[in-house]
Write a protein that holds these residues in place. Structure first.
Motif, PDB file in Angstrom:
ATOM      1  N   HIS A 176       0.945  -1.121   0.095  1.00  0.00           N
ATOM      2  CA  HIS A 176       0.154  -0.024   0.189  1.00  0.00           C
ATOM      3  C   HIS A 176       0.826   1.269  -0.046  1.00  0.00           C
ATOM      4  O   HIS A 176       0.493   2.394  -0.599  1.00  0.00           O
ATOM      5  CB  HIS A 176      -1.072  -0.091   1.146  1.00  0.00           C
ATOM      6  CG  HIS A 176      -0.399   0.097   2.750  1.00  0.00           C
ATOM      7  ND1 HIS A 176      -0.229   1.315   3.273  1.00  0.00           N
ATOM      8  CD2 HIS A 176       0.049  -0.826   3.498  1.00  0.00           C
ATOM      9  CE1 HIS A 176       0.204   1.142   4.119  1.00  0.00           C
ATOM     10  NE2 HIS A 176       0.630  -0.202   4.303  1.00  0.00           N
ATOM     11  N   SER A 233      -8.412  -1.802  -0.745  1.00  0.00           N
ATOM     12  CA  SER A 233      -7.833  -0.776   0.204  1.00  0.00           C
ATOM     13  C   SER A 233      -8.234  -1.076   1.756  1.00  0.00           C
ATOM     14  O   SER A 233      -7.741  -0.506   2.500  1.00  0.00           O
ATOM     15  CB  SER A 233      -8.615   0.513  -0.265  1.00  0.00           C
ATOM     16  OG  SER A 233      -9.906   0.528  -0.106  1.00  0.00           O
ATOM     17  N   ARG A 256      -7.499   0.146  -5.382  1.00  0.00           N
ATOM     18  CA  ARG A 256      -8.001   1.116  -4.272  1.00  0.00           C
ATOM     19  C   ARG A 256      -9.503   0.612  -4.174  1.00  0.00           C
ATOM     20  O   ARG A 256      -9.880   0.168  -3.175  1.00  0.00           O
ATOM     21  CB  ARG A 256      -8.034   2.488  -4.466  1.00  0.00           C
ATOM     22  CG  ARG A 256      -6.498   3.091  -4.189  1.00  0.00           C
ATOM     23  CD  ARG A 256      -6.030   3.154  -3.085  1.00  0.00           C
ATOM     24  NE  ARG A 256      -7.120   3.965  -2.166  1.00  0.00           N
ATOM     25  CZ  ARG A 256      -6.694   4.446  -0.965  1.00  0.00           C
ATOM     26  NH1 ARG A 256      -6.063   3.361  -0.310  1.00  0.00           N
ATOM     27  NH2 ARG A 256      -7.621   5.082  -0.256  1.00  0.00           N
TER      28      ARG A 256
END
Length: 574
Positions: free
Chosen positions: A211, A410, A406
């Motif tokens: 990330h 996410s 995303r």
């Protein structure tokens, strides 16, 4: 043979034999008289940048007698989040690997569920270690471990299905806080010719997680080939890349090992070396697929990047309402896989007897081309399931891979439960010639399978011997995984039964493609032939390189290169 050559060979053999005899038969672990005393650890603490860590299972916060000041509510709320678990030196993403099973079947563990009535114990969590914040910290820790013959483990985030980054009574090097990210407009590997220059590369410290890497790449308008999991919590420059590194982007851009330009690594003698195609090229070859925790401690990895481009997301959720429909649709899905991956589409699927769910990504492709490729399958699914539960199929444009990632990765929970995974690579000839047979086998596996379309395409265009990765990857279309889970507090016999069950399911995949191999990072911890299954024909060369850089076997991991010379605990030589 000349006498001088013969004499030299005999002398070399004698020296090697003497070295082997001089090495202790067993590693030193906590509780033995050889374990360093307080004075030695105090000296180590004075030589590194951070206080020494004393890892405990994170679940110990729920046992006031162990950690009276800690907050069990926090553990309960976040124990299934990968990024939360990664912040603890004593935490594994799969809690089973925090436990230790004695030969008599009793288990040392610290369970989250305190109502089970067990006390909180250390299990397999190392007792002390270095929280490395610099390459010098790593060098100091490696030299300390080697000098004291310690059982050593290297851990970043604890994403490990084989328990390689933890060991009972061990000394830990925790690389999680090596978080440096450097972007360079131009880059020439150490030792490379002046003209060998790459553009737009990223160097990631071994503690960087995906990330963080994706955020950094996106801020520069770049794309990075990387792993995908809930929260993108997997380490970007540790075990993922050292085991091969598959990605939904791999059919278009190659595997992680195909995109590495350089490693910085601390070897068993404490040296910091640069490994690339021009410097320590043998080590560079081995690190690209030879497995984490085996050849040294990687401190950073330099990756090539690509311009960010629009992508098309491909989504499918098809109910399989009868055996006939399941067989027909799964067969067609499998038949199409070589076409999809060789066009550059990669992604993940869950296939079981009641549903087929998948999500793929097609980089730099037009929606018209993607629709033309996948619509025939959607049409077949609609026809066969007409009148049944609704499907959710279609293609969706995204401005970038980052936006696709995303949306899907996410957040969410993907860890914190007990699970074994077994896998096999399925080769192109099998998929092309026998899609129906493959479908029948997949549908027979209890609990279904995870179908990773992360091979073929660009992966297959890389020469098989160019990296240390199992050559089977270069002929594969997919990496297929089966799994078994069990509740907290299960007995050793119950856990073993789940393991045996999974081994039986994996044997079905093995019969489809005998000797096809498996992905080292997502595989059975009790593979009967790990050397060939994980490394294939490269094993002999990998072991020779390990002996060059780690002659005393300071670095040992379960099922890793050289592990067959040690007992099951990896503490004593055979």
């Amino acid at each position: 043979m000349p006498v001088s050559c013969l004499s030299r060979m005999i002398l070399q053999s004698v020296l090697l034999a003497s070295l082997a005899l001089a090495q202790p038969r067993c590693k030193c672990t906590f509780g033995k008289t050889c374990w360093p005393g307080e004075k030695a650890f105090n000296k180590l603490a004075s030589q590194v940048s951070q206080p020494l860590v004393h890892p405990v299972p994170p679940e110990s916060a729920c046992y006031p007698a162990n950690n009276p000041a800690d907050n069990c509510t926090d553990v309960t709320a976040h124990s299934r989040e990968g990024n939360w678990r990664a912040e603890f030196p004593g935490s594994m993403q799969t809690p089973y690997w925090e436990t230790y099973t004695f030969p008599n079947g009793t288990i040392s563990a610290c369970y989250l569920d305190t109502t089970l009535g067990f006390s909180c114990q250390q299990g397999s969590v190392p007792v002390i270690g270095v929280d490395a914040r610099s390459e010098k910290d790593v060098q100091t820790a490696v030299k300390f471990a080697a000098k004291n013959n310690l059982r050593l483990v290297v851990k970043n985030t604890g994403h490990d299905y084989l328990g390689r980054s933890t060991a009972r009574g061990a000394f830990l090097i925790w690389t999680h806080h090596l978080k440096n990210i450097t972007f360079r407009d131009t880059f020439r590997p150490v030792g490379a010719p002046q003209a060998k220059v790459y553009e737009a590369v990223m160097t990631l410290g071994s503690g960087v997680q995906w990330h963080e890497a994706y955020d950094a790449a996106n801020s520069r308008g770049r794309l990075l080939v990387g792993g995908l999991s809930a929260g993108a919590s997997v380490g970007a420059a540790g075990g993922w890349i050292l085991g091969g590194g598959h990605s939904a982007l791999s059919p278009h851009y190659g595997l992680g090992v195909d995109n590495v330009l350089e490693f910085s690594v601390v070897t068993a003698d404490g040296r910091l070396v640069t490994a690339n195609a021009y410097s320590h090229s043998d080590l560079f070859w081995a690190l690209r697929g030879g497995g984490g925790g085996t050849f040294g401690v990687v401190t950073s990895v330099t990756y090539r990047t690509y311009p960010s481009v629009p992508v098309i997301g491909i989504f499918g959720a098809v109910p399989l309402t009868s055996e006939a429909i399941a067989k027909a649709l799964v067969t067609e899905f499998i038949r199409l896989q070589p076409i999809w991956v060789n066009t550059g589409y990669g992604g993940y699927s869950n296939i079981n007897s009641s549903a087929l769910q998948f999500f793929f990504v097609a980089p730099n492709a037009s929606q018209a081309d993607v629709d033309a490729t996948v619509q025939p399958f959607f049409d077949l699914a609609a026809n066969l399931t007409s009148g049944g539960p609704p499907m959710q199929n279609g293609t969706v444009p995204f401005d970038s891979f980052f936006s696709w990632y995303r949306l899907l990765f996410s957040g969410g929970e993907q860890v914190g439960t007990n699970i074994f995974i077994g896998s096999r690579l399925l080769p192109l000839p099998l998929i092309q010639s026998s899609p129906e047979k493959v479908a029948e086998t997949i549908l027979s596996i209890e609990g279904g399978v995870l179908w990773h379309a992360v091979a073929g395409g660009a992966v297959s265009r890389v020469p098989p011997d160019s990296t240390g990765l199992n050559p089977a990857w270069r002929n594969a279309v997919t990496h297929v995984g089966a799994f078994q889970g069990w509740p907290e507090g299960a007995s050793a016999s119950v856990i073993a039964a789940h393991g045996n069950k999974l081994q039986g399911e994996v044997s079905k995949l093995e019969k489809l493609a005998p000797g096809s191999g498996a992905y080292f990072n997502e595989a059975l911890p009790f593979e009967p032939r790990p050397q060939t299954t994980f490394f294939g024909s490269h094993y002999k060369r990998l072991k020779a390189i390990k002996k060059t850089y780690d002659p005393a076997s300071l670095f040992l991991v379960a099922n890793g290169v050289g592990s067959e010379d040690w007992d099951s605990s990896l503490n004593c030589r055979h």
